[in-house]
Design a protein around this motif. Structure first.
Motif, PDB file in Angstrom:
ATOM      1  N   TRP A 375      71.383  94.912 -44.595  1.00 12.73           N
ATOM      2  CA  TRP A 375      71.088  95.308 -43.211  1.00 12.73           C
ATOM      3  C   TRP A 375      72.029  96.424 -42.755  1.00 12.73           C
ATOM      4  O   TRP A 375      71.610  97.360 -42.068  1.00 12.73           O
ATOM      5  CB  TRP A 375      71.198  94.094 -42.285  1.00 12.73           C
ATOM      6  N   GLU A 376      73.276  96.332 -43.130  1.00 13.07           N
ATOM      7  CA  GLU A 376      74.221  97.372 -42.749  1.00 13.07           C
ATOM      8  C   GLU A 376      73.805  98.710 -43.351  1.00 13.07           C
ATOM      9  O   GLU A 376      73.911  99.762 -42.702  1.00 13.07           O
ATOM     10  CB  GLU A 376      75.629  97.000 -43.221  1.00 13.07           C
ATOM     11  N   GLN A 377      73.300  98.668 -44.572  1.00 15.53           N
ATOM     12  CA  GLN A 377      72.837  99.902 -45.216  1.00 15.53           C
ATOM     13  C   GLN A 377      71.619 100.464 -44.493  1.00 15.53           C
ATOM     14  O   GLN A 377      71.538 101.668 -44.240  1.00 15.53           O
ATOM     15  CB  GLN A 377      72.507  99.616 -46.683  1.00 15.53           C
ATOM     16  N   VAL A 378      70.665  99.589 -44.143  1.00 17.79           N
ATOM     17  CA  VAL A 378      69.451 100.044 -43.462  1.00 17.79           C
ATOM     18  C   VAL A 378      69.785 100.608 -42.082  1.00 17.79           C
ATOM     19  O   VAL A 378      69.246 101.639 -41.666  1.00 17.79           O
ATOM     20  CB  VAL A 378      68.428  98.896 -43.356  1.00 17.79           C
ATOM     21  N   PHE A 379      70.677  99.943 -41.363  1.00 16.71           N
ATOM     22  CA  PHE A 379      71.015 100.351 -39.998  1.00 16.71           C
ATOM     23  C   PHE A 379      72.040 101.478 -39.955  1.00 16.71           C
ATOM     24  O   PHE A 379      72.280 102.063 -38.906  1.00 16.71           O
ATOM     25  CB  PHE A 379      71.543  99.160 -39.199  1.00 16.71           C
ATOM     26  N   GLY A 380      72.667 101.757 -41.102  1.00 17.04           N
ATOM     27  CA  GLY A 380      73.711 102.766 -41.100  1.00 17.04           C
ATOM     28  C   GLY A 380      74.967 102.303 -40.391  1.00 17.04           C
ATOM     29  O   GLY A 380      75.706 103.104 -39.821  1.00 17.04           O
ATOM     30  N   GLY A 381      75.224 101.025 -40.409  1.00 17.60           N
ATOM     31  CA  GLY A 381      76.366 100.416 -39.719  1.00 17.60           C
ATOM     32  C   GLY A 381      75.972  99.032 -39.252  1.00 17.60           C
ATOM     33  O   GLY A 381      74.817  98.610 -39.403  1.00 17.60           O
ATOM     34  N   ARG A 382      76.916  98.307 -38.676  1.00 22.14           N
ATOM     35  CA  ARG A 382      76.607  96.942 -38.240  1.00 22.14           C
ATOM     36  C   ARG A 382      76.884  96.732 -36.754  1.00 22.14           C
ATOM     37  O   ARG A 382      77.046  95.592 -36.290  1.00 22.14           O
ATOM     38  CB  ARG A 382      77.382  95.925 -39.069  1.00 22.14           C
ATOM     39  N   GLU A 383      76.890  97.823 -35.994  1.00 20.51           N
ATOM     40  CA  GLU A 383      77.183  97.701 -34.569  1.00 20.51           C
ATOM     41  C   GLU A 383      76.091  96.947 -33.820  1.00 20.51           C
ATOM     42  O   GLU A 383      76.366  96.293 -32.803  1.00 20.51           O
ATOM     43  CB  GLU A 383      77.348  99.098 -33.945  1.00 20.51           C
ATOM     44  N   ARG A 384      74.846  97.004 -34.321  1.00 19.33           N
ATOM     45  CA  ARG A 384      73.723  96.427 -33.573  1.00 19.33           C
ATOM     46  C   ARG A 384      73.522  94.944 -33.857  1.00 19.33           C
ATOM     47  O   ARG A 384      72.784  94.284 -33.129  1.00 19.33           O
ATOM     48  CB  ARG A 384      72.428  97.178 -33.886  1.00 19.33           C
ATOM     49  N   PHE A 385      74.133  94.404 -34.907  1.00 15.17           N
ATOM     50  CA  PHE A 385      73.846  92.997 -35.220  1.00 15.17           C
ATOM     51  C   PHE A 385      75.121  92.192 -35.471  1.00 15.17           C
ATOM     52  O   PHE A 385      76.164  92.733 -35.841  1.00 15.17           O
ATOM     53  CB  PHE A 385      72.876  92.876 -36.400  1.00 15.17           C
ATOM     54  N   VAL A 386      74.984  90.880 -35.231  1.00 17.29           N
ATOM     55  CA  VAL A 386      76.064  89.918 -35.430  1.00 17.29           C
ATOM     56  C   VAL A 386      75.758  89.136 -36.698  1.00 17.29           C
ATOM     57  O   VAL A 386      74.685  88.545 -36.840  1.00 17.29           O
ATOM     58  CB  VAL A 386      76.175  88.955 -34.229  1.00 17.29           C
ATOM     59  N   ARG A 387      76.688  89.114 -37.630  1.00 17.00           N
ATOM     60  CA  ARG A 387      76.499  88.418 -38.906  1.00 17.00           C
ATOM     61  C   ARG A 387      76.883  86.950 -38.726  1.00 17.00           C
ATOM     62  O   ARG A 387      78.050  86.627 -38.524  1.00 17.00           O
ATOM     63  CB  ARG A 387      77.337  89.076 -39.990  1.00 17.00           C
ATOM     64  N   VAL A 388      75.872  86.067 -38.813  1.00 16.63           N
ATOM     65  CA  VAL A 388      76.064  84.649 -38.483  1.00 16.63           C
ATOM     66  C   VAL A 388      76.042  83.799 -39.746  1.00 16.63           C
ATOM     67  O   VAL A 388      75.132  83.914 -40.571  1.00 16.63           O
ATOM     68  CB  VAL A 388      74.971  84.163 -37.517  1.00 16.63           C
ATOM     69  N   LEU A 389      77.034  82.930 -39.879  1.00 16.00           N
ATOM     70  CA  LEU A 389      77.077  81.946 -40.952  1.00 16.00           C
ATOM     71  C   LEU A 389      76.846  80.570 -40.347  1.00 16.00           C
ATOM     72  O   LEU A 389      77.507  80.199 -39.376  1.00 16.00           O
ATOM     73  CB  LEU A 389      78.425  82.008 -41.673  1.00 16.00           C
ATOM     74  N   GLY A 390      75.901  79.826 -40.899  1.00 16.00           N
ATOM     75  CA  GLY A 390      75.563  78.522 -40.341  1.00 16.00           C
ATOM     76  C   GLY A 390      76.541  77.440 -40.753  1.00 16.00           C
ATOM     77  O   GLY A 390      76.934  77.356 -41.923  1.00 16.00           O
ATOM     78  N   GLY A 391      76.929  76.591 -39.798  1.00 14.96           N
ATOM     79  CA  GLY A 391      77.823  75.478 -40.064  1.00 14.96           C
ATOM     80  C   GLY A 391      77.123  74.142 -39.923  1.00 14.96           C
ATOM     81  O   GLY A 391      75.902  74.062 -39.779  1.00 14.96           O
ATOM     82  N   TRP A 392      77.907  73.079 -39.937  1.00  9.15           N
ATOM     83  CA  TRP A 392      77.417  71.690 -39.907  1.00  9.15           C
ATOM     84  C   TRP A 392      78.232  70.979 -38.843  1.00  9.15           C
ATOM     85  O   TRP A 392      79.432  70.792 -38.994  1.00  9.15           O
ATOM     86  CB  TRP A 392      77.630  71.077 -41.279  1.00  9.15           C
ATOM     87  N   ASP A 393      77.585  70.572 -37.755  1.00  9.91           N
ATOM     88  CA  ASP A 393      78.347  70.167 -36.568  1.00  9.91           C
ATOM     89  C   ASP A 393      79.294  69.009 -36.797  1.00  9.91           C
ATOM     90  O   ASP A 393      80.351  68.941 -36.180  1.00  9.91           O
ATOM     91  CB  ASP A 393      77.392  69.866 -35.407  1.00  9.91           C
ATOM     92  N   THR A 394      78.960  68.075 -37.687  1.00 14.17           N
ATOM     93  CA  THR A 394      79.836  66.911 -37.912  1.00 14.17           C
ATOM     94  C   THR A 394      80.806  67.126 -39.070  1.00 14.17           C
ATOM     95  O   THR A 394      81.577  66.222 -39.384  1.00 14.17           O
ATOM     96  CB  THR A 394      79.004  65.652 -38.191  1.00 14.17           C
ATOM     97  N   ARG A 395      80.749  68.303 -39.701  1.00 14.26           N
ATOM     98  CA  ARG A 395      81.549  68.528 -40.906  1.00 14.26           C
ATOM     99  C   ARG A 395      82.367  69.815 -40.803  1.00 14.26           C
ATOM    100  O   ARG A 395      81.979  70.856 -41.332  1.00 14.26           O
ATOM    101  CB  ARG A 395      80.630  68.587 -42.134  1.00 14.26           C
ATOM    102  N   PRO A 396      83.500  69.762 -40.118  1.00 16.26           N
ATOM    103  CA  PRO A 396      84.359  70.953 -40.097  1.00 16.26           C
ATOM    104  C   PRO A 396      84.787  71.386 -41.496  1.00 16.26           C
ATOM    105  O   PRO A 396      85.033  72.574 -41.729  1.00 16.26           O
ATOM    106  CB  PRO A 396      85.565  70.502 -39.260  1.00 16.26           C
ATOM    107  N   ASP A 397      84.865  70.430 -42.426  1.00 15.55           N
ATOM    108  CA  ASP A 397      85.250  70.795 -43.788  1.00 15.55           C
ATOM    109  C   ASP A 397      84.222  71.717 -44.433  1.00 15.55           C
ATOM    110  O   ASP A 397      84.566  72.550 -45.283  1.00 15.55           O
ATOM    111  CB  ASP A 397      85.445  69.547 -44.643  1.00 15.55           C
TER     112      ASP A 397
END
Length: 787
Positions: A375-397
């Motif tokens: 996406w960064e390559q297509v957009f020519g940068g990453r200013e327009r989007f937020v890179r989100v990593l999904g977590g697990w609410d009961t598992r901080p580990d």
């Protein structure tokens, strides 16, 4: 050459050209669509941003598209119908053939039909006459609550009135169709229309429109450009961002290639897993119309071309002033979804390790980083989007694992979790009143109570700060649901529904959102748009799109919260120079799980929140349907109650030693000494085989008297896809008397034999290598809990 022509002639030609351009521009303006077309951004006259109050840092999840969707997103109801091929009406349709877009092209003596409304409150749709438009030659029969009023070629008028059950259900059947000009392009359009400059309100006719609101646009004539139900737009306008994961059909979606994505030309966008999903064009158009930030989730199997084409379309068509939240798949840790199995298989293929769960998490981070980079390559940068990593609410580990693996935190901007409160299933099943439900949902010591969930939020917020990322909520809200039920009238569902309709639920939402904000959480994507209450939950902020605010306490509380809390986003946290976990190893004696007391004799073996068995210790091929399992332990003063659910396509037991057959091994270090080898005193290895009535001691196990061995009872029941072990293990046989807060080390293993002789594979719960059988240091630590 121009100097050769007379000056007067040049002036005449220039005036003629200017007049012609002005005339064609005027004609084009006169003939343009009165509201924006699906593939174009909205004109200022129809922009809804100015009609919406300033939103708080709250977003909303869309719903899956289907005939039971009470959010009613489209003016064309048939967009949410099931595909004809699914034959939900169970018609004589075996010989029916379909065109590339799913329209029945030849009935071949049969019928083709579908449902377009189901189980909906009667107030979810406006009263009036509905227009059915179609192309081709044939006949359509209407069923359930849909009744034909008038018929003309290509145009029927029907009524929709709820039956005796108080619910709206509607279907249609194509009973005759000319194969040379078959019935197709069916549209079922809401009554009335909108005023051109006010698309948030449905009106009955032209009398409701004036100079300020613009000309009247009937749905029947302008459905293609209006697209969205005004009631839906009016609901969605108040939220800052829209998460399209449900609407896009991500859950259990196998699509991998760009040409397989949902199409604007498909007969319907509804259906079951893998079939349903709105086109990207529709999602982008909705964000543009409402001027709301867009949260996109990409399918787990999407290839690189799919990822780049998706990014290119968003880059070129989404309003550049809108923020994009980019997420790879959805809840890859959730073993109920095939996303998890997919990532685990990919991790094993890449030889990332033995633990299928861990290598699945690692592959998830690898693929997410690849997608972010494309996406960064297509957009020519990453200013327009937020890179989100999904977590697990009961598992901080889990968050620690995915953020720290190969310094993934450096390539992401946000960690997103889904904090749901309300999960004490056993307590809810024993509840008799709504007051009992609220007590369990707010009691600090109750599982997944609001205080416990907010404590997990705080831990995730600390982790996010530690890794220099923002904490988001990809979903969140109440989670009162008992997945063991299948009917809305089954206990405790009526109590769950009543709790969701109680003003106290609104108060809990206020406490939840305040706690989220105080912990440092940023954008929270509430779950979800209006939905009916059913056995699978009461997730919607409202129960249908037209439900009044005063009847929807969750919705009212959210609006009040947004009015009181204007957004003031914190500056982006700075990234730490080094992995924050590199110098903070986990204490090997910290408990990984707890065993809760078995106070209900009838439910000591009920698997609730089971632990996954998917670490591949032996064998080269791993398949969730052939070598996979889940386990759980409960306890009381006399027994350990062990439950193991094994998924195995073939059971074999022909060897002298049970460990070479299909069997379950249970290992326990009763004094939690965690030595490098079995001590012969406190380290037991019990083997439960499918063809034996008595437990067998494994090699190296501490000895056990014949009386103690005989006191261990177990039952192994075969299922079509595997088997279940239920074992009663007396503490006396293990020489211990456990108490609350004691710890033991444990491992659970499943042996698999597919062709006779020695075993072909082995999976386990906790281990780093094949020596785990004789190395208690690799076992997991269990805490005895008092609740």
């Amino acid at each position: 050459m121009l100097h050769k022509f007379p000056k007067w002639l040049l002036i005449f030609v220039s005036l003629f050209v200017l007049l012609a351009v002005a005339w064609y521009a005027y004609r084009a303006w006169q003939e343009q669509p009165p509201v924006p077309a699906v593939r174009a951004p909205p004109t200022p006259a129809t922009s809804i941003a100015a009609q919406s109050p300033q939103a708080s840092l709250l977003g909303i999840n869309t719903n899956e598209i289907g005939y039971t969707d009470a959010s009613m997103p489209f003016v064309d109801l048939f967009r949410s119908a099931n595909p004809f091929q699914e034959n939900v009406l169970r018609l004589k349709a075996d010989a029916v053939t379909y065109d590339a877009n799913g329209w029945p092209s030849n009935l071949n003596g049969g019928e083709a039909g579908t449902r377009f409304l189901g189980e909906l409150p009667p107030d979810a749709l406006p009263a009036g006459e509905y227009t059915v438009l179609y192309e081709g030659e044939g006949e359509i029969r209407y069923g359930n609550d849909a009744k034909l009023i008038t018929h003309a070629p290509g145009r029927d008028i029907i009524s929709l009135d709820a039956g005796n059950n108080g619910r709206l259900d509607a279907s249609l059947v194509i009973t005759r169709s000319n194969p040379d000009n078959y019935v197709r392009h069916i549209r079922i359009v809401l009554p009335g229309g909108i005023c051109q400059h006010y698309p948030l309100k449905r009106v009955a006719d032209a009398a409701a429109c004036n100079g300020d609101t613009g000309m009247y646009l009937s749905f029947a004539d302008h459905y293609a450009s209006i697209v969205f139900n005004p009631d839906y737009l009016d609901f969605m306008k108040d939220f800052q961002a829209i998460r399209f994961m449900p609407m896009s059909g991500i859950t259990r979606n196998p699509e991998a290639h760009w040409q397989d994505r949902p199409s604007m030309d498909e007969a319907t966008w509804g259906g079951t897993y893998g079939a349903r999903g709105a086109p990207l064009e529709i999602m982008v158009e909705l964000a543009n119309r409402l001027q709301k930030d867009a949260w996109f989730s990409l399918p787990h199997a999407a290839d690189d071309d799919y990822v780049r084409e998706y990014a290119t379309y968003v880059r070129d068509h989404l309003n550049p002033e809108l923020k994009i939240y980019l997420e790879y798949s959805n809840e890859i840790w959730n073993t109920n979804f095939n996303h998890g199995e997919y990532t685990q298989k990919k991790g094993i293929e890449m030889a990332l390790g033995l633990n299928a769960a861990d290598v699945g998490y690692e592959y998830y981070t690898i693929r997410a980083r690849e997608i972010f980079a494309m996406w960064e390559q297509v957009f020519g940068g990453r200013e327009r989007f937020v890179r989100v990593l999904g977590g697990w609410d009961t598992r901080p580990d889990f968050a620690e694992k995915v953020l720290s693996y190969d310094d993934t935190y450096k390539a992401v901007d946000a960690l997103a979790i889904a904090p749901y409160f309300g999960g004490n299933i056993k307590g809810y099943r024993e509840a008799e009143t709504v007051e009992d439900i609220f007590h369990l949902t707010t009691e600090p010591d109750s599982y997944r109570s609001l205080p416990e969930v907010l404590e997990k939020v705080q831990r995730h917020a600390q982790l996010a700060q530690q890794f220099g990322v923002t904490l988001l909520g990809y979903e969140g809200g109440q989670g009162l649901v008992d997945w063991a039920t299948r009917k809305p009238e089954q206990h405790p569902n009526p109590l769950f529904f009543a709790a969701n309709r109680d003003p106290r639920m609104g108060q809990l939402y206020t406490e939840f959102l305040e706690g989220w904000q105080q912990a440092g959480g940023q954008l929270m994507m509430l779950f979800s748009a209006p939905r009916i209450c059913q056995w699978y939950g009461c997730w919607g902020l409202k129960e249908h799109i037209r439900q009044p605010r005063e009847q929807a306490p969750k919705y009212a509380a959210v609006l009040d919260f947004m009015a009181a809390h204007q957004p003031s986003p914190l500056p982006a946290p700075s990234k730490p120079a080094h992995n924050p976990l590199a110098t903070a190893p986990r204490n090997p004696n910290d408990p990984l799980i707890v065993w809760r007391p078995a106070v209900d004799p009838e439910r000591v073996f009920f698997i609730e929140n089971p632990i996954t068995l998917d670490l591949l210790l032996e064998g080269t091929a791993w398949d969730k349907r052939n070598l996979f399992g889940k386990w759980q332990g409960r306890w009381d003063d006399d027994f350990l109650f062990l439950t193991v659910r094994v998924y195995d396509s073939k059971r074999v037991f022909d060897s002298a030693h049970p460990a070479d057959d299909d069997s379950v091994g249970f290992l326990i270090d009763t004094d939690n000494s965690r030595d490098a080898k079995l001590d012969g005193k406190h380290d037991f290895h019990l083997i439960f085989a499918c063809d034996r009535e008595k437990v067998v001691l494994g090699e190296g196990s501490a000895p056990m008297s014949a009386e103690a061995l005989h006191s261990i009872r177990f039952d192994m029941r075969a299922f079509y896809d595997g088997y279940v072990l239920e074992a009663w293990i007396p503490w006396k046989a293990l020489g211990m008397n456990p108490a609350i807060k004691d710890r033991v080390s444990v491992n659970v293993e499943v042996n698999d034999d597919d062709d006779g002789g020695s075993r072909d594979g082995k999976i386990a719960w906790m281990a780093q290598d094949k020596q785990a059988l004789t190395d208690p240091r690799q076992w997991g630590v269990v805490l005895f809990s008092g609740r």
